[in-house]
Design a protein around this motif. Structure first.
Motif, PDB file in Angstrom:
ATOM      1  N   ALA A  94     -13.976 -47.911 -46.027  1.00 10.12           N
ATOM      2  CA  ALA A  94     -14.210 -49.073 -46.895  1.00 10.12           C
ATOM      3  C   ALA A  94     -15.370 -49.916 -46.379  1.00 10.12           C
ATOM      4  CB  ALA A  94     -12.938 -49.913 -46.996  1.00 10.12           C
ATOM      5  N   GLN A  95     -15.453 -50.057 -45.059  1.00 14.41           N
ATOM      6  CA  GLN A  95     -16.590 -50.780 -44.478  1.00 14.41           C
ATOM      7  C   GLN A  95     -17.910 -50.121 -44.861  1.00 14.41           C
ATOM      8  OE1 GLN A  95     -16.110 -52.645 -40.275  1.00 14.41           O
ATOM      9  NE2 GLN A  95     -14.994 -50.720 -40.255  1.00 14.41           N
ATOM     10  N   ALA A  96     -17.931 -48.782 -44.779  1.00 13.12           N
ATOM     11  CA  ALA A  96     -19.161 -48.056 -45.103  1.00 13.12           C
ATOM     12  C   ALA A  96     -19.556 -48.276 -46.558  1.00 13.12           C
ATOM     13  CB  ALA A  96     -18.974 -46.575 -44.808  1.00 13.12           C
ATOM     14  N   LYS A  97     -18.568 -48.293 -47.460  1.00 13.06           N
ATOM     15  CA  LYS A  97     -18.860 -48.530 -48.872  1.00 13.06           C
ATOM     16  C   LYS A  97     -19.337 -49.961 -49.111  1.00 13.06           C
ATOM     17  CE  LYS A  97     -15.980 -45.067 -51.182  1.00 13.06           C
ATOM     18  NZ  LYS A  97     -17.035 -44.585 -52.102  1.00 13.06           N
TER      19      LYS A  97
ATOM     20  N   PHE B  64     -10.873 -48.617 -52.521  1.00 15.66           N
ATOM     21  CA  PHE B  64      -9.979 -47.474 -52.755  1.00 15.66           C
ATOM     22  C   PHE B  64      -8.738 -47.960 -53.502  1.00 15.66           C
ATOM     23  CE2 PHE B  64     -12.474 -46.476 -48.990  1.00 15.66           C
ATOM     24  CZ  PHE B  64     -12.962 -45.209 -49.303  1.00 15.66           C
ATOM     25  N   PRO B  65      -8.909 -48.407 -54.746  1.00 12.92           N
ATOM     26  CA  PRO B  65      -7.781 -48.990 -55.491  1.00 12.92           C
ATOM     27  C   PRO B  65      -6.669 -47.998 -55.781  1.00 12.92           C
ATOM     28  CG  PRO B  65      -9.691 -48.649 -56.927  1.00 12.92           C
ATOM     29  CD  PRO B  65     -10.159 -48.412 -55.526  1.00 12.92           C
TER      30      PRO B  65
ATOM     31  N   ALA C 225       2.154 -59.833 -52.293  1.00 10.43           N
ATOM     32  CA  ALA C 225       1.448 -61.008 -51.787  1.00 10.43           C
ATOM     33  C   ALA C 225       0.617 -60.630 -50.563  1.00 10.43           C
ATOM     34  CB  ALA C 225       2.451 -62.110 -51.424  1.00 10.43           C
ATOM     35  N   ALA C 226      -0.479 -61.348 -50.363  1.00  6.44           N
ATOM     36  CA  ALA C 226      -1.314 -61.121 -49.188  1.00  6.44           C
ATOM     37  C   ALA C 226      -0.735 -61.866 -47.986  1.00  6.44           C
ATOM     38  CB  ALA C 226      -2.738 -61.590 -49.460  1.00  6.44           C
TER      39      ALA C 226
ATOM     40  N   CYS D 111      -9.290 -56.652 -43.803  1.00  3.36           N
ATOM     41  CA  CYS D 111      -9.378 -55.196 -43.709  1.00  3.36           C
ATOM     42  C   CYS D 111      -8.719 -54.540 -44.921  1.00  3.36           C
ATOM     43  CB  CYS D 111      -8.704 -54.694 -42.432  1.00  3.36           C
ATOM     44  SG  CYS D 111      -9.533 -55.142 -40.907  1.00  3.36           S
ATOM     45  N   LEU D 112      -7.505 -54.971 -45.233  1.00  2.36           N
ATOM     46  CA  LEU D 112      -6.808 -54.368 -46.357  1.00  2.36           C
ATOM     47  C   LEU D 112      -7.414 -54.808 -47.694  1.00  2.36           C
ATOM     48  CD1 LEU D 112      -3.047 -54.077 -45.432  1.00  2.36           C
ATOM     49  CD2 LEU D 112      -4.980 -52.602 -44.909  1.00  2.36           C
ATOM     50  N   HIS D 113      -8.033 -55.965 -47.714  1.00  2.00           N
ATOM     51  CA  HIS D 113      -8.771 -56.371 -48.915  1.00  2.00           C
ATOM     52  C   HIS D 113      -9.928 -55.401 -49.180  1.00  2.00           C
ATOM     53  CE1 HIS D 113     -11.130 -58.739 -51.755  1.00  2.00           C
ATOM     54  NE2 HIS D 113     -12.155 -58.665 -50.921  1.00  2.00           N
ATOM     55  N   LEU D 114     -10.637 -55.022 -48.135  1.00  2.00           N
ATOM     56  CA  LEU D 114     -11.726 -54.059 -48.286  1.00  2.00           C
ATOM     57  C   LEU D 114     -11.198 -52.723 -48.810  1.00  2.00           C
ATOM     58  CD1 LEU D 114     -13.970 -54.525 -45.107  1.00  2.00           C
ATOM     59  CD2 LEU D 114     -14.602 -54.989 -47.478  1.00  2.00           C
TER      60      LEU D 114
END
Length: 477
Positions: A345-348, A275-276, A284-285, A267-270
């Protein structure tokens, strides 16, 4: 579905509607109607005889009475932000869309009784602001609050991010004003917290998605504005750790814990990809993240101390890997933006197969652990967008296509993906719809998972209140 009217009958009916509402509020041209006919996600466009825009509850009643006389089906519509095709008509063109957008008055605020009485077409954000202006809080909060309306929130029993502390719309509503399918106006706008005088008619209409009547007004609960709201983002190794953190936070913070949102690493990767410009709290992830919010009626210092003590205890017990506590309103808003931008972000990223499910909180880790591998076996490389209101058991469990696979091609698997996910939900005694409703999109799924007796009772209520099936036909049942 009601058969199409003759041209003469349709002209007579629409002429009567123009007399009731005025020419500008009876829309029949394709260009005028189009914005009312397409669902929020742009996946379906229906057809309508007309779009009707009454301006008062009495005009709603008069319009519904006319529809009952001519046997014209009605699709009630608020902000049109629903995700299950509940507020758009089908393709037959026999129904009218009845928009409540003009019913947008704040009728009354009683700061001593802590209630606000509003029209059904009020935008949620306007109700929040009106409460705030009186030093009060209306706690319903969700991503579409700048567009969704109170009537739609009630019709779908909306939840949002604060259910853990304040409950769904059903818990936030004391009284309703409703137009029946016969065009009668029921005034149930009682600002009472105790009223034990027979059947609770209010609860029939909340969550009914406009299939039993049209909500035109509501009395809603208000709460004291908290002295402070403090937010933290915690990084965790697993959903099991998130469950442990939830118990720890509830034990230590009690009712002060107002939000507990689970988000997977993907989710946060998206969000980071699309949205950088948004802040990235951790270098770290981590496999999972939880956004916690505490509200205090005492002071900001009290809230900060309580949250820091809770985070400290979680670190000592190795429940979490790391955490960031917001030190300002701006930082808190920035953390919430990470959560709120997941749907954007999902929509994009493209289309995906969405699931709005609820489970007993205690089985959420087991559900994820069982269902995620099943999806991978059935659809290798599929990407799971798992996030939501873990504190009240509501997950948004969305399945995106593998990299390199076209979104439209993957959507062809929707029925199979739904069956896998919903069978798992059913196995864990959950619900296939937590806060989005059933609408037309999940109607067949409901028939599969609801007990026959429950469905029979629901049909009996529908038949008793709306014998001609004019109210939002084809939705839920």
């Amino acid at each position: 579905m009601t058969t199409a009217m003759s041209s003469a009958a349709a002209n007579t009916f629409l002429g009567h509607c123009r007399t009731l509402l005025g020419d500008p509020h009876v829309l029949t041209l394709a260009g005028e109607m189009e914005p009312y006919l397409t669902d929020w996600r742009g996946r379906f466009t229906g057809s309508a005889l007309a779009v009707l825009r009454p301006g008062t509850a009495q005009e709603v009643a008069d319009t519904v009475r006319a529809c009952a006389q001519w046997r014209v089906p009605i699709v009630p519509q608020g902000g049109k932000t629903g995700l299950v095709l509940g507020s758009v008509p089908d393709g037959s063109g026999t129904a009218v869309v009845l928009s409540l957008a003009r019913l947008d008055r704040i009728r009354h605020i009683d700061a001593f009784n802590r209630t606000i009485t509003v029209d059904a077409g009020c935008i949620l954000q306007a109700v929040q602001q009106a409460a705030q202006d009186q030093g009060c809080l209306f706690p319903l909060s969700l991503a579409a609050e700048g567009s969704c309306t109170i009537g739609g929130n009630l019709a779908t029993n909306a939840g949002g991010t604060a259910v853990l502390r304040y409950g769904n719309m059903r818990e936030l509503c004391l009284g309703l004003e409703v137009v029946t399918p016969q065009g009668e106006l029921w005034d149930g706008l009682r600002a009472l917290r105790k009223d034990n005088t027979g059947y609770d008619l209010r609860d029939l209409y909340i969550g009914a998605e406009g299939t039993l009547g049209i909500i035109t007004g509501a009395v809603l609960k208000l709460y004291p504005q908290p002295k402070a709201c403090i937010t933290a983002l915690a990084a965790l190794p697993s959903p099991d750790a998130a469950l442990e953190l939830l118990k720890l936070a509830q034990d230590r913070c009690g009712a002060s814990l107002t939000g507990f949102e689970l988000m997977s690493a993907f989710c946060l990767h998206l969000v980071r990809t699309h949205f950088p410009q948004l802040p990235q709290p951790f270098t770290a992830a981590h496999p999972q993240y939880v956004l916690l919010e505490l509200s205090s009626s005492e002071s900001e210092a009290h809230a900060v101390a309580l949250l820091e003590q809770t985070i400290g205890a979680a670190l000592e017990r190795h429940i979490i890997h790391d955490a960031v506590v917001a030190s300002s309103i701006a930082q808190s808003q920035a953390l919430w933006q990470l959560r709120e931008h997941i749907p954007l972000a999902q929509a994009k990223a493209g289309k995906n197969i969405k699931h709005d499910i609820s489970l007993p909180v205690s089985v959420i880790p087991s559900f994820i652990a069982q269902t995620a591998p099943q999806l991978q076996r059935a659809f290798p490389g599929c990407q799971l967008v798992c996030f939501g209101h873990m504190g009240d058991g509501n997950l948004h469990f969305n399945v995106a296509p593998p990299e390199g696979i076209g979104h439209e091609a993957f959507l062809a698997n929707q029925a199979e993906v739904n069956r896998l996910v919903h069978d798992a939900v059913n196995h864990f005694d959950g619900s296939i719809s937590a806060e989005h409703g059933i609408g037309a999109l999940k109607r067949d799924e409901l028939a599969r998972y609801k007990a026959p007796l429950e469905l029979a009772l629901m049909r009996a209520i529908k038949q008793a209140l709306d014998p001609h099936n004019l109210m939002n036909p084809g939705k839920i049942l």
